[in-house]
Motif scaffolding. Structure first.
Motif, PDB file in Angstrom:
ATOM      1  N   ARG A 226       0.741  -1.213  -0.109  1.00 11.62           N
ATOM      2  CA  ARG A 226      -0.037  -0.038  -0.263  1.00 11.62           C
ATOM      3  C   ARG A 226       0.861   1.145  -0.048  1.00 11.62           C
ATOM      4  N   VAL A 227       0.504   2.303  -0.522  1.00 10.42           N
ATOM      5  CA  VAL A 227       0.751   3.518  -0.490  1.00 10.42           C
ATOM      6  C   VAL A 227       0.255   4.638   0.449  1.00 10.42           C
TER       7      VAL A 227
ATOM      8  N   THR B 158       4.697   0.742   1.300  1.00 10.16           N
ATOM      9  CA  THR B 158       4.913  -0.144   2.105  1.00 10.16           C
ATOM     10  C   THR B 158       4.598  -1.492   1.913  1.00 10.16           C
ATOM     11  N   ASN B 159       5.660  -2.422   2.066  1.00 12.05           N
ATOM     12  CA  ASN B 159       5.448  -4.081   1.807  1.00 12.05           C
ATOM     13  C   ASN B 159       5.445  -4.448   3.232  1.00 12.05           C
ATOM     14  N   THR B 160       4.258  -5.319   3.701  1.00 13.02           N
ATOM     15  CA  THR B 160       4.105  -5.631   5.285  1.00 13.02           C
ATOM     16  C   THR B 160       4.014  -7.266   5.345  1.00 13.02           C
TER      17      THR B 160
ATOM     18  N   VAL C  69       6.725  -7.022  10.119  1.00  9.36           N
ATOM     19  CA  VAL C  69       7.926  -6.176   9.382  1.00  9.36           C
ATOM     20  C   VAL C  69       7.392  -5.458   8.260  1.00  9.36           C
ATOM     21  N   SER C  70       7.635  -4.331   8.061  1.00  6.60           N
ATOM     22  CA  SER C  70       7.285  -3.487   7.192  1.00  6.60           C
ATOM     23  C   SER C  70       8.669  -2.815   6.345  1.00  6.60           C
TER      24      SER C  70
END
Length: 195
Positions: free
Chosen positions: A112-113, A129-131, A145-146
């Protein structure tokens, strides 16, 4: 090997009954803790070399650690953010909380941005963001973890493209219609007779 399992409620009684074993357990735990600290220190060194911001939070979404790229990206030091909720970094905190709730429900990795306001810059920045959620042995959430990176330039280009597309397509359509009308009308226009 003989395996002995001691229920948590009986540990104090066991320690009092067998003090010589307690000494060995303490030495073993101290060595494991030392090995874990060395591994974590090495992992932090690796994470500090990464170009992307890496943030680890506990199961309540409070920041446990982050790397140097996160300090640069978000404009805050580790000391300022230690133990703070991760959503405090974002302009729309409710949007981020909703995202985390969705990840916890779906248990999937998503991108998501989000918008942030960097404390040293007046403008809004866009962070991709990759989570990923880490689970414990009981399949409960242990940590999140992001990995984040600044995508502001790409976001601005995309916004300009969409804006241009909104007015360019109607303009091109009007020009095509005018050209078609001109082509259809031109043969029907009579030339003036000259004497």
């Amino acid at each position: 090997s003989l395996l002995l399992r001691i229920p948590e409620s009986d540990i104090t009684d066991f320690i009092n009954a067998y003090p010589e074993i307690t000494s060995e357990i303490t030495k073993t735990l101290a060595k494991r803790l030392d090995d874990t600290n060395k591994a974590l220190f090495g992992l932090k060194g690796v994470c500090d070399q990464l170009p992307d911001a890496v943030i680890c939070t506990d199961k309540t979404n409070n920041i446990v650690t982050w790397n140097k790229a996160a300090e640069h990206l978000y404009g805050r030091t580790w000391q300022e953010m230690k133990g703070k909720p991760l959503e405090s970094l974002f302009v729309d905190k409710e949007e981020y909380q909703s995202f985390i709730s969705e990840i916890r429900r779906c248990r999937s990795v998503q991108e998501r941005v989000f918008r942030i306001k960097h404390p040293k810059h007046a403008d809004i920045r866009y962070i991709s963001t990759n989570t990923n959620v880490l689970f414990d042995e009981n399949n409960d959430i242990h940590a999140v973890v992001s990995i984040g990176r600044d995508v502001t330039d790409a976001h601005l280009i995309e916004t300009k493209y969409k804006s241009t597309k909104r007015w360019l397509i109607p303009c091109l359509l009007i020009m095509v219609l005018m050209a078609a009308a001109f082509v259809l009308i031109l043969p029907n226009i009579k030339k003036p007779v000259t004497e």
